[in-house]
Design a protein around this motif. Structure first.
Motif, PDB file in Angstrom:
ATOM      1  N   ILE A  25       0.842  -1.201   0.000  1.00 38.89           N
ATOM      2  CA  ILE A  25       0.000   0.000   0.000  1.00 38.89           C
ATOM      3  C   ILE A  25       0.872   1.244   0.000  1.00 38.89           C
ATOM      4  CG2 ILE A  25      -1.747   1.301   1.280  1.00 38.89           C
ATOM      5  CD1 ILE A  25      -2.739  -1.402   2.372  1.00 38.89           C
ATOM      6  N   ASN A  26       0.681   2.068  -1.017  1.00 40.61           N
ATOM      7  CA  ASN A  26       1.422   3.309  -1.172  1.00 40.61           C
ATOM      8  C   ASN A  26       0.492   4.479  -0.838  1.00 40.61           C
ATOM      9  OD1 ASN A  26       2.296   5.774  -2.763  1.00 40.61           O
ATOM     10  ND2 ASN A  26       4.065   4.443  -3.135  1.00 40.61           N
ATOM     11  N   ILE A  27       0.886   5.298   0.143  1.00 44.59           N
ATOM     12  CA  ILE A  27      -0.007   6.366   0.595  1.00 44.59           C
ATOM     13  C   ILE A  27      -0.209   7.435  -0.474  1.00 44.59           C
ATOM     14  CG2 ILE A  27      -0.316   8.192   2.330  1.00 44.59           C
ATOM     15  CD1 ILE A  27       0.899   6.393   4.371  1.00 44.59           C
ATOM     16  N   GLU A  28       0.799   7.663  -1.298  1.00 47.26           N
ATOM     17  CA  GLU A  28       0.632   8.598  -2.421  1.00 47.26           C
ATOM     18  C   GLU A  28      -0.478   8.104  -3.350  1.00 47.26           C
ATOM     19  OE1 GLU A  28       1.690  11.464  -3.206  1.00 47.26           O
ATOM     20  OE2 GLU A  28       3.603  11.862  -2.193  1.00 47.26           O
ATOM     21  N   GLU A  29      -0.444   6.818  -3.683  1.00 43.32           N
ATOM     22  CA  GLU A  29      -1.468   6.246  -4.556  1.00 43.32           C
ATOM     23  C   GLU A  29      -2.829   6.246  -3.873  1.00 43.32           C
ATOM     24  OE1 GLU A  29      -0.150   2.387  -5.715  1.00 43.32           O
ATOM     25  OE2 GLU A  29       1.583   3.148  -6.843  1.00 43.32           O
ATOM     26  N   LEU A  30      -2.834   5.967  -2.576  1.00 46.41           N
ATOM     27  CA  LEU A  30      -4.075   5.983  -1.811  1.00 46.41           C
ATOM     28  C   LEU A  30      -4.710   7.376  -1.850  1.00 46.41           C
ATOM     29  CD1 LEU A  30      -6.180   5.026   0.242  1.00 46.41           C
ATOM     30  CD2 LEU A  30      -4.449   5.249   2.029  1.00 46.41           C
ATOM     31  N   ALA A  31      -3.879   8.403  -1.606  1.00 46.94           N
ATOM     32  CA  ALA A  31      -4.380   9.783  -1.640  1.00 46.94           C
ATOM     33  C   ALA A  31      -4.902  10.133  -3.026  1.00 46.94           C
ATOM     34  CB  ALA A  31      -3.272  10.742  -1.211  1.00 46.94           C
ATOM     35  N   SER A  32      -4.185   9.684  -4.037  1.00 44.13           N
ATOM     36  CA  SER A  32      -4.609   9.955  -5.413  1.00 44.13           C
ATOM     37  C   SER A  32      -5.952   9.297  -5.709  1.00 44.13           C
ATOM     38  CB  SER A  32      -3.548   9.444  -6.394  1.00 44.13           C
ATOM     39  OG  SER A  32      -3.952   9.643  -7.733  1.00 44.13           O
ATOM     40  N   ASP A  33      -6.121   8.057  -5.260  1.00 43.97           N
ATOM     41  CA  ASP A  33      -7.388   7.354  -5.463  1.00 43.97           C
ATOM     42  C   ASP A  33      -8.543   8.076  -4.778  1.00 43.97           C
ATOM     43  OD1 ASP A  33      -6.153   5.437  -6.962  1.00 43.97           O
ATOM     44  OD2 ASP A  33      -6.339   3.825  -5.491  1.00 43.97           O
ATOM     45  N   LEU A  34      -8.249   8.727  -3.655  1.00 42.33           N
ATOM     46  CA  LEU A  34      -9.288   9.434  -2.903  1.00 42.33           C
ATOM     47  C   LEU A  34      -9.373  10.916  -3.287  1.00 42.33           C
ATOM     48  CD1 LEU A  34      -8.716   7.828   0.613  1.00 42.33           C
ATOM     49  CD2 LEU A  34     -10.480   7.270  -1.057  1.00 42.33           C
ATOM     50  N   SER A  35      -8.539  11.321  -4.261  1.00 43.00           N
ATOM     51  CA  SER A  35      -8.559  12.693  -4.813  1.00 43.00           C
ATOM     52  C   SER A  35      -8.275  13.751  -3.762  1.00 43.00           C
ATOM     53  CB  SER A  35      -9.923  12.976  -5.473  1.00 43.00           C
ATOM     54  OG  SER A  35     -10.196  12.031  -6.488  1.00 43.00           O
ATOM     55  N   VAL A  36      -7.284  13.479  -2.895  1.00 44.89           N
ATOM     56  CA  VAL A  36      -6.875  14.459  -1.890  1.00 44.89           C
ATOM     57  C   VAL A  36      -5.361  14.497  -1.809  1.00 44.89           C
ATOM     58  CG1 VAL A  36      -8.950  14.232  -0.462  1.00 44.89           C
ATOM     59  CG2 VAL A  36      -6.995  12.728  -0.040  1.00 44.89           C
ATOM     60  N   ASP A  37      -4.851  15.549  -1.193  1.00 44.26           N
ATOM     61  CA  ASP A  37      -3.416  15.686  -0.962  1.00 44.26           C
ATOM     62  C   ASP A  37      -2.981  14.715   0.133  1.00 44.26           C
ATOM     63  OD1 ASP A  37      -0.820  17.386  -1.051  1.00 44.26           O
ATOM     64  OD2 ASP A  37      -1.399  17.403   1.071  1.00 44.26           O
ATOM     65  N   ARG A  38      -1.795  14.114  -0.038  1.00 41.74           N
ATOM     66  CA  ARG A  38      -1.312  13.118   0.925  1.00 41.74           C
ATOM     67  C   ARG A  38      -1.215  13.686   2.344  1.00 41.74           C
ATOM     68  NH1 ARG A  38       3.987  11.583   2.665  1.00 41.74           N
ATOM     69  NH2 ARG A  38       4.946  12.929   1.090  1.00 41.74           N
ATOM     70  N   PHE A  39      -0.696  14.914   2.478  1.00 43.12           N
ATOM     71  CA  PHE A  39      -0.515  15.495   3.814  1.00 43.12           C
ATOM     72  C   PHE A  39      -1.867  15.797   4.470  1.00 43.12           C
ATOM     73  CE2 PHE A  39       3.373  16.537   1.441  1.00 43.12           C
ATOM     74  CZ  PHE A  39       4.306  15.915   2.263  1.00 43.12           C
ATOM     75  N   HIS A  40      -2.818  16.224   3.658  1.00 42.86           N
ATOM     76  CA  HIS A  40      -4.168  16.461   4.183  1.00 42.86           C
ATOM     77  C   HIS A  40      -4.780  15.140   4.643  1.00 42.86           C
ATOM     78  CE1 HIS A  40      -8.176  18.108   4.651  1.00 42.86           C
ATOM     79  NE2 HIS A  40      -8.649  17.203   3.812  1.00 42.86           N
ATOM     80  N   LEU A  41      -4.582  14.094   3.853  1.00 45.65           N
ATOM     81  CA  LEU A  41      -5.118  12.773   4.192  1.00 45.65           C
ATOM     82  C   LEU A  41      -4.550  12.294   5.520  1.00 45.65           C
ATOM     83  CD1 LEU A  41      -6.874  10.406   3.096  1.00 45.65           C
ATOM     84  CD2 LEU A  41      -4.761   9.443   2.171  1.00 45.65           C
ATOM     85  N   GLN A  42      -3.246  12.428   5.685  1.00 46.50           N
ATOM     86  CA  GLN A  42      -2.610  11.977   6.920  1.00 46.50           C
ATOM     87  C   GLN A  42      -3.095  12.777   8.128  1.00 46.50           C
ATOM     88  OE1 GLN A  42       1.399  12.444   5.244  1.00 46.50           O
ATOM     89  NE2 GLN A  42       1.761  10.264   5.632  1.00 46.50           N
ATOM     90  N   LYS A  43      -3.298  14.070   7.935  1.00 53.36           N
ATOM     91  CA  LYS A  43      -3.773  14.938   9.021  1.00 53.36           C
ATOM     92  C   LYS A  43      -5.186  14.553   9.439  1.00 53.36           C
ATOM     93  CE  LYS A  43      -4.820  19.760  10.138  1.00 53.36           C
ATOM     94  NZ  LYS A  43      -4.903  21.155   9.621  1.00 53.36           N
ATOM     95  N   VAL A  44      -6.054  14.360   8.457  1.00 53.16           N
ATOM     96  CA  VAL A  44      -7.446  14.008   8.739  1.00 53.16           C
ATOM     97  C   VAL A  44      -7.528  12.657   9.443  1.00 53.16           C
ATOM     98  CG1 VAL A  44      -9.630  13.313   7.655  1.00 53.16           C
ATOM     99  CG2 VAL A  44      -8.466  15.401   6.909  1.00 53.16           C
TER     100      VAL A  44
END
Length: 294
Positions: A29-48
């Motif tokens: 699991i790649n968090i960059e790809e995960l964020a892309s799949d969810l259409s959000v910025d990686r840092f925002h995703l991690q914060k949320v």
């Protein structure tokens, strides 16, 4: 109003992350790809995610991999440690053994040979389960069934909490009344094996499947697909909390002797009587244990 909308949006996003992790736990699991799949910025995703679950995504992935592996080591007795590691997303047996020993203070081989018993007993003690109380499951005759995919509306919680579980089921009930849903199936989804996973680390979903729904309902609840598959089913009843010894018996005793193996799909219970809504806190349910045979 904006604060509530933001909370709901963030909660949905965090829930989607958990759903993604469990679905793809056998991959890298790649968090960059995960964020892309969810259409959000990686840092925002991690914060949320941190805001919602008070832990980070990396640690959650690592914890879920190890919890899934710890379960497969007990149930899939003919699989090698390497095969189990691969099934949970580890590319190296060495890295898996190192991570496993750090978390459980024993090797996968020691765990499989009985080291899990004390670990499980300690967890059940924290769940206020009486280990001296005996349950006889010898008369339960499991059925093997093949299910179809079901679309469910759900609320997810981290931690196998009694009070939070009740509150989430009541929210589900209020939601169904609000949308005037006449006939629904109530499903509790155990994403982890709660008898070898600390209560605080368990993810549990309260879900409802409306019957004969023409179109998806736009609401604060997300939808998930309970994927089709092969299951052993057990008809059970009892008091609130007594599903735990049944899960323990099904995974740790019945499954290793059955000739079947399990996989990383979650188990779930379809409630015919939900203990949350019963005045005596009694339940009647069918427990679905994912199996495979090849």
């Amino acid at each position: 109003m904006r604060k509530k909308e933001t909370f709901n949006r963030h909660q949905k996003l965090a829930f989607k992350v958990i759903e993604y992790i469990y679905k793809y736990i056998d991959t890298n699991i790649n968090i960059e790809e995960l964020a892309s799949d969810l259409s959000v910025d990686r840092f925002h995703l991690q914060k949320v995610f941190k805001e919602q679950f008070d832990t980070n995504i990396y640690e959650t992935i690592k914890s879920i991999r190890l919890q899934k592996a710890s379960n497969l080591l007990l149930t899939n007795i003919h699989s090698t440690i390497t095969e189990t590691a691969n099934q949970c997303g580890y590319s190296s047996q060495t890295s898996f053994i190192t991570a496993f020993k750090k978390k459980f203070n024993q090797t996968p081989k020691e765990w499989r040979k009985g080291g899990y018993i004390k670990y499980s007993n300690d967890i059940l003690k924290t769940a206020h389960f009486d280990l001296n109380k005996k349950f006889d499951y010898s008369m339960i005759e499991p059925k093997i069934v093949k299910t179809e995919t079901q679309k469910a509306y759900y609320i997810l919680q981290r931690g196998y909490s009694y009070s939070e579980g009740i509150n989430n089921w009541k929210k589900i009930q209020a939601w169904s009344y609000t949308h005037d849903l006449k006939e629904c199936i109530e499903i509790g989804i155990f994403h982890d094996n709660p008898v070898i996973t600390p209560s605080s680390d368990c993810f549990y979903t309260a879900a409802i499947v409306p019957k004969d729904l023409d179109k998806e309902i736009e609401s604060n609840l997300l939808t998930l697909n309970i994927e089709k598959g092969l299951y052993a089913t057990f008809d059970i009843s009892g008091k609130f909390g007594e599903v735990l010894p049944l899960i323990r018996w099904a995974y740790h005793e019945w499954l290793p002797r059955s000739g079947f193996e399990t996989n990383t799909k979650p188990s779930f219970a379809i409630f015919h009587k939900n203990p949350v809504f019963d005045e005596n806190k009694e339940f009647e349910a069918t427990f679905y244990l994912p199996i495979q045979y090849s």
